[in-house]
Design an enzyme around this catalytic site. Structure first.
Site, PDB file in Angstrom:
ATOM      1  CE  LYS A 126      -4.406   1.088   0.168  1.00 32.47           C
ATOM      2  NZ  LYS A 126      -5.595   0.366  -0.352  1.00 32.47           N
ATOM      3  CG  ASP A 166      -7.303   3.387  -0.950  1.00 38.37           C
ATOM      4  OD1 ASP A 166      -7.844   2.282  -0.863  1.00 38.37           O
ATOM      5  OD2 ASP A 166      -7.335   4.216  -0.014  1.00 38.37           O
TER       6      ASP A 166
HETATM    7  P1  NDP Z   1     -12.848   7.746  -3.067  1.00 37.97           P
HETATM    8  O1  NDP Z   1     -11.779   8.723  -2.858  1.00 37.97           O
HETATM    9  O2  NDP Z   1     -13.381   7.511  -4.423  1.00 37.97           O
HETATM   10  O3  NDP Z   1     -14.090   8.063  -2.109  1.00 37.97           O
HETATM   11  C1  NDP Z   1     -13.944   8.129  -0.734  1.00 37.97           C
HETATM   12  C2  NDP Z   1     -15.279   8.521  -0.115  1.00 37.97           C
HETATM   13  O4  NDP Z   1     -15.176   8.403   1.296  1.00 37.97           O
HETATM   14  C3  NDP Z   1     -15.653   9.949  -0.405  1.00 37.97           C
HETATM   15  O5  NDP Z   1     -17.051  10.087  -0.414  1.00 37.97           O
HETATM   16  C4  NDP Z   1     -15.045  10.687   0.796  1.00 37.97           C
HETATM   17  O6  NDP Z   1     -15.632  11.926   1.086  1.00 37.97           O
HETATM   18  C5  NDP Z   1     -15.330   9.704   1.891  1.00 37.97           C
HETATM   19  N1  NDP Z   1     -14.342   9.874   2.965  1.00 37.97           N
HETATM   20  C6  NDP Z   1     -12.992   9.824   2.863  1.00 37.97           C
HETATM   21  N2  NDP Z   1     -12.430  10.070   4.041  1.00 37.97           N
HETATM   22  C7  NDP Z   1     -13.441  10.289   4.892  1.00 37.97           C
HETATM   23  C8  NDP Z   1     -13.500  10.593   6.263  1.00 37.97           C
HETATM   24  N3  NDP Z   1     -12.388  10.729   6.999  1.00 37.97           N
HETATM   25  N4  NDP Z   1     -14.741  10.726   6.832  1.00 37.97           N
HETATM   26  C9  NDP Z   1     -15.866  10.594   6.091  1.00 37.97           C
HETATM   27  N5  NDP Z   1     -15.870  10.316   4.785  1.00 37.97           N
HETATM   28  C10 NDP Z   1     -14.682  10.165   4.201  1.00 37.97           C
HETATM   29  O7  NDP Z   1     -12.294   6.371  -2.438  1.00 37.97           O
HETATM   30  P2  NDP Z   1     -12.784   4.891  -2.695  1.00 37.97           P
HETATM   31  O8  NDP Z   1     -14.251   4.855  -2.905  1.00 37.97           O
HETATM   32  O9  NDP Z   1     -11.881   4.290  -3.690  1.00 37.97           O
HETATM   33  O10 NDP Z   1     -12.427   4.206  -1.294  1.00 37.97           O
HETATM   34  C11 NDP Z   1     -13.366   4.127  -0.218  1.00 37.97           C
HETATM   35  C12 NDP Z   1     -12.927   3.040   0.753  1.00 37.97           C
HETATM   36  O11 NDP Z   1     -12.868   1.771   0.066  1.00 37.97           O
HETATM   37  C13 NDP Z   1     -11.544   3.212   1.377  1.00 37.97           C
HETATM   38  O12 NDP Z   1     -11.559   2.654   2.677  1.00 37.97           O
HETATM   39  C14 NDP Z   1     -10.653   2.355   0.488  1.00 37.97           C
HETATM   40  O13 NDP Z   1      -9.478   1.939   1.145  1.00 37.97           O
HETATM   41  C15 NDP Z   1     -11.588   1.183   0.227  1.00 37.97           C
HETATM   42  N6  NDP Z   1     -11.268   0.377  -0.937  1.00 37.97           N
HETATM   43  C16 NDP Z   1     -11.196   0.931  -2.187  1.00 37.97           C
HETATM   44  C17 NDP Z   1     -10.928   0.128  -3.280  1.00 37.97           C
HETATM   45  C18 NDP Z   1     -10.968   0.657  -4.671  1.00 37.97           C
HETATM   46  O14 NDP Z   1     -10.894  -0.159  -5.598  1.00 37.97           O
HETATM   47  N7  NDP Z   1     -11.099   1.954  -4.888  1.00 37.97           N
HETATM   48  C19 NDP Z   1     -10.617  -1.299  -3.119  1.00 37.97           C
HETATM   49  C20 NDP Z   1     -10.819  -1.803  -1.776  1.00 37.97           C
HETATM   50  C21 NDP Z   1     -11.098  -0.971  -0.739  1.00 37.97           C
HETATM   51  P3  NDP Z   1     -14.832  13.295   0.772  1.00 37.97           P
HETATM   52  O15 NDP Z   1     -14.936  13.458  -0.711  1.00 37.97           O
HETATM   53  O16 NDP Z   1     -15.539  14.331   1.547  1.00 37.97           O
HETATM   54  O17 NDP Z   1     -13.412  13.073   1.231  1.00 37.97           O
END
Ligand code: NDP
Length: 447
Positions: A126, A166
């Protein structure tokens, strides 16, 4: 048994005392895997878990870049190469101001087990940076990504380490990162996944984490003779994972009533249908707006600031935003409101105490390392297509994704079934993930 676990955790705490998220992830694994190790002579007395919690390599580097006003900015970049026993390091890059060694080590550690569960030959890693993409221009994002890759390129490669996206790293960032890698190495190769379709990407990769999570939830529901159809679903987040989890729920006849971001959540009692979801995708992916802007188009919905959506009554909850976003009191509220299934799209969104509440209530609960593994699995399929110099159709990739999620579910059943028939998916995923990596490490000797 307790003393074995405690003795192990004492060593890990002494070495990593200031890394709470990493310790949380290790503790969850230790509590389920050490009892298994103790009962199996081939693993016992080999310090195998102690070897697994120590990254093979931890790289930290300076990223200097110039912003649009001509100011020089300095961020910190990281790559944690956690375990390469079963394949090249594989795992995403996160750009978010909260990024630090603890968060990346927890993610890299989880990734080792997750990648093992996918059945594909991928080790775990990571990386990322404390860079905040919010409010930056496209040119600033490009300059930052180029500066980041100008150091990272020497540590990665298609047979060494293959990063992906991510939080904060989507298609746009992968493009900029790939461009700089290609220039510096003078080679077009599958060194990153999540690439654009015309330059080596795989169909279904953007959808895979969210879709896979819902396929996994469907498999869990099937064990109860139930399905997604007709269910009310609460989703957190509005990024990549949340968007496609919501889309798959709609395909399977469920009703999604919430989405969120770090400023709060929207509640649409009538349901977020395909048109509304398409509006959200444009809002978040193209305009890079805030979820509260949903109300400008759909004024019947509500926006609740600075809160997570777990108080909304639902049958199924899909936490898809970030770590530790669902606490013990949220878990109690979900249970009180009749929730029967929680499937994690994000990594470690539920705290340890929240998971204990789900287990006590004996509802279906899937940890992210099992239920969100569809993303990295499809990244693995992207790597395969790159090596074959071939492209599978959308349907082919989707079918492979479904099969992989079904296989992960089977592995969880193999190791997670309690005497009373309840399936502890946390134990199942941890042990199934551990066995494959541990066997490879033992075969390769002490390296
Ligand atoms: P994105 O950046 O596309 O979206 C993240 C989302 O989570 C946004 O809506 C963001 O809101 C919100 N968010 C981030 N940080 C916080 C916080 N501290 N409190 C509240 N909301 C928050 O990321 P992904 O959708 O790719 O990833 C989401 C999760 O899934 C993560 O945990 C990631 O590790 C996990 N994941 C992702 C994979 C992938 O293929 N993308 C694979 C496996 C797991 P805002 O815009 O306001 O920051």
């Amino acid at each position: 048994m307790k003393s074995n676990i405690e003795a192990f955790l004492d060593i890990v705490k002494e070495r990593n005392g200031n890394e709470p998220e990493f310790l949380q992830a290790v503790e969850e694994v230790a509590e389920t895997v050490i009892p298994y190790i103790v009962k199996h002579d081939i693993y016992y007395g080999k310090n195998i878990l102690l070897r697994m919690v120590e990254p093979e390599r931890l790289i930290s580097f300076r990223v200097s870049w110039v912003d649009d006003s001509g100011e020089i900015q300095v961020n910190r970049g990281y790559r944690i190469q956690m375990n390469s026993a079963i394949g090249p390091y594989k795992g995403g890059l996160r750009f978010h101001p909260t990024v630090n060694a603890s968060i990346l080590k927890f993610l890299a550690f989880e990734q080792v087990f997750k990648n093992s569960l996918t059945t594909l030959p991928m080790g775990g890693g990571k990386g990322g940076s404390d860079f905040d993409p919010k409010g930056k221009s496209d040119n600033e994002i490009m300059r930052f990504c180029h500066a980041f890759m100008s150091e990272l390129f020497r540590h990665i490669g298609p047979n060494t380490d293959v990063p992906a996206g991510d939080i904060g790293v989507g298609a746009r960032e992968i493009g900029f990162l790939f461009g700089m890698y290609k220039k510096l190495n003078n080679e077009f190769t599958g060194v990153l996944t999540g690439k654009g379709l015309s330059w080596g990407g795989s169909l279904i990769r953007p959808e895979a984490t969210g879709y896979g999570n819902v396929y996994f939830a469907q498999k869990m529901l099937e064990t109860k003779g139930d399905s997604i159809e007709g269910k009310t679903v609460v989703v957190s987040g509005s990024g990549n994972v949340a968007q496609y989890a919501a889309e798959k729920v709609l395909h399977l006849g469920g009703k999604v009533v919430t989405l969120s971001d770090s400023s709060g959540y929207i509640y649409d009692e009538e349901g977020i249908d395909e048109d509304k979801l398409s509006f959200v995708m444009t809002l978040k992916n193209v305009k890079r707006g805030r979820i509260s802007e949903y109300l400008e188009k759909y004024p019947n919905a509500k926006f609740v600031g600075n809160k997570t959506p777990w108080g909304v009554k639902c049958d199924i909850a899909l936490p898809c935003a970030t770590q530790n976003e669902l606490h013990e009191d949220d878990a109690n509220t979900l249970i009180k409101n009749g929730c029967i299934c929680v499937s994690e799209g994000a990594n470690m969104p539920s705290t340890k105490e929240a998971i204990a509440v789900f287990h006590k209530a004996k509802i279906l609960f899937a940890p992210g390392k099992a239920s969100n593994a569809g993303g990295v699995a499809t990244s693995g399929l992207e790597m395969t297509q790159n090596s074959l110099r071939f492209k599978w159709t959308r349907e082919e990739v989707d079918n492979k994704l479904k099969d992989i999620m079904s296989d992960i579910h089977k592995s969880c059943l193999e190791y997670g079934k309690d005497d009373d028939g309840y399936i502890d998916y946390v134990r199942g995923a941890n042990i199934a993930g551990f066995v494959k990596v541990a066997d490879a490490m033992l075969a390769q000797g002490v390296v």
